[in-house]
Design an enzyme around this catalytic site. Structure first.
Site, PDB file in Angstrom:
ATOM      1  N   HIS A 109       0.853  -1.200   0.000  1.00  0.00           N
ATOM      2  CA  HIS A 109       0.000   0.000   0.000  1.00  0.00           C
ATOM      3  C   HIS A 109       0.889   1.250   0.000  1.00  0.00           C
ATOM      4  O   HIS A 109       1.840   1.325   0.780  1.00  0.00           O
ATOM      5  CB  HIS A 109      -0.897  -0.022   1.244  1.00  0.00           C
ATOM      6  N   ASP A 141      -5.794  -8.744   6.417  1.00  0.00           N
ATOM      7  CA  ASP A 141      -6.826  -9.236   7.335  1.00  0.00           C
ATOM      8  C   ASP A 141      -8.202  -8.772   6.845  1.00  0.00           C
ATOM      9  O   ASP A 141      -8.333  -8.348   5.692  1.00  0.00           O
ATOM     10  CB  ASP A 141      -6.520  -8.871   8.799  1.00  0.00           C
TER      11      ASP A 141
HETATM   12  C1  GRF Z   1       1.187   0.466  -5.832  1.00  0.00           C
HETATM   13  O1  GRF Z   1       1.604   1.755  -5.486  1.00  0.00           O
HETATM   14  C2  GRF Z   1       0.632  -0.268  -4.633  1.00  0.00           C
HETATM   15  O2  GRF Z   1       1.170   0.149  -3.420  1.00  0.00           O
HETATM   16  C3  GRF Z   1      -0.818   0.108  -4.677  1.00  0.00           C
HETATM   17  O3  GRF Z   1      -1.149   0.164  -6.036  1.00  0.00           O
HETATM   18  C4  GRF Z   1       0.017   0.470  -6.795  1.00  0.00           C
HETATM   19  C5  GRF Z   1       0.138  -0.599  -7.840  1.00  0.00           C
HETATM   20  O4  GRF Z   1       1.067  -0.240  -8.809  1.00  0.00           O
HETATM   21  N1  GRF Z   1      -1.622  -0.795  -3.904  1.00  0.00           N
HETATM   22  P1  GRF Z   1       1.549  -1.286  -9.907  1.00  0.00           P
HETATM   23  O5  GRF Z   1       0.298  -1.813 -10.596  1.00  0.00           O
HETATM   24  O6  GRF Z   1       2.302  -2.357  -9.194  1.00  0.00           O
HETATM   25  O7  GRF Z   1       2.398  -0.494 -10.842  1.00  0.00           O
END
Ligand code: GRF
Length: 194
Positions: A109, A141
């Site tokens: 995230h 979770d």
């Molecule tokens: C990432 O920044 C991740 O943290 C978030 O969504 C983005 C996905 O980017 N959950 P990618 O598709 O891996 O380029």
């Protein structure tokens, strides 16, 4: 034997790509055996280009959300994963999914959780005027962006940052952090606390 990794995506899949690269270089003792998406997206094409099995499960193709949830869980389980990585998967995972992969499902995230959970973490951090944000890898979770935190990386926010420029720098950190966490999990160095 290499750990079996299934990656869930919805978008560009740059984290998935970084993880595949790290596995193939031998930095992670695992192999991405499947990439699952909820829509057509660039990441699926990239995965196919790597000769990785791809699965697309669009909720609209199912009669109910419950059915979609069950098929998603069963499809992922069929790959017998040691690790399930949600990397930009823009769907809430049902409790039945969380239960099926407890302790082996993680999410990346783009914020320093618990700050700025939700779908607009980068935009929200910029809008809040904070000086730094970052990225978090955590166990999945029942609550969104909530499980036990495994690792975080900080990213400074520049005065002229846009959502795009900041997210790019966050992703650079994610591309190192996520493979590192996957390595530690597959080596048994990190476990979900009981
Ligand atoms: C990432 O920044 C991740 O943290 C978030 O969504 C983005 C996905 O980017 N959950 P990618 O598709 O891996 O380029």
């Amino acid at each position: 034997m290499a750990g079996r990794i299934v990656v869930l995506i919805s978008g560009t899949g740059s984290n998935m790509e970084a993880l595949v690269g790290a596995c193939r270089r031998g930095d992670v003792p695992g192999e991405v055996v499947a990439v699952v998406a909820d829509r057509d997206c660039m990441g699926l094409d990239i995965a196919a280009g790597f000769d990785i099995e791809t699965v697309k499960l669009e909720p609209n193709d199912f009669s109910s959300r419950d059915e979609w949830n069950a098929v998603l869980r069963d499809k992922v389980a069929a790959f017998e994963p040691d690790l399930v990585v949600s990397a930009g998967f823009m769907r809430i995972l049902a409790p039945s999914f969380v239960d099926a992969f407890e302790g082996r499902a993680i999410n990346v995230h783009p914020s320093l959780l618990p700050a700025f959970s939700g779908a607009h973490a980068v935009r929200d951090a910029l809008a809040a005027g904070v000086k730094e944000t970052g990225t978090t890898v955590h166990f999945i979770d029942y609550d969104v962006d909530h499980g036990t935190i495994i690792a975080q990386e900080r990213v400074e926010i520049a005065a002229d940052d846009t959502v795009g420029s900041l997210h790019e720098r966050i992703k650079e950190r994610e591309h190192e952090l996520l493979p590192r966490v996957c390595r530690d999990l597959l080596q048994g160095k990190v476990r979900l606390p009981r």
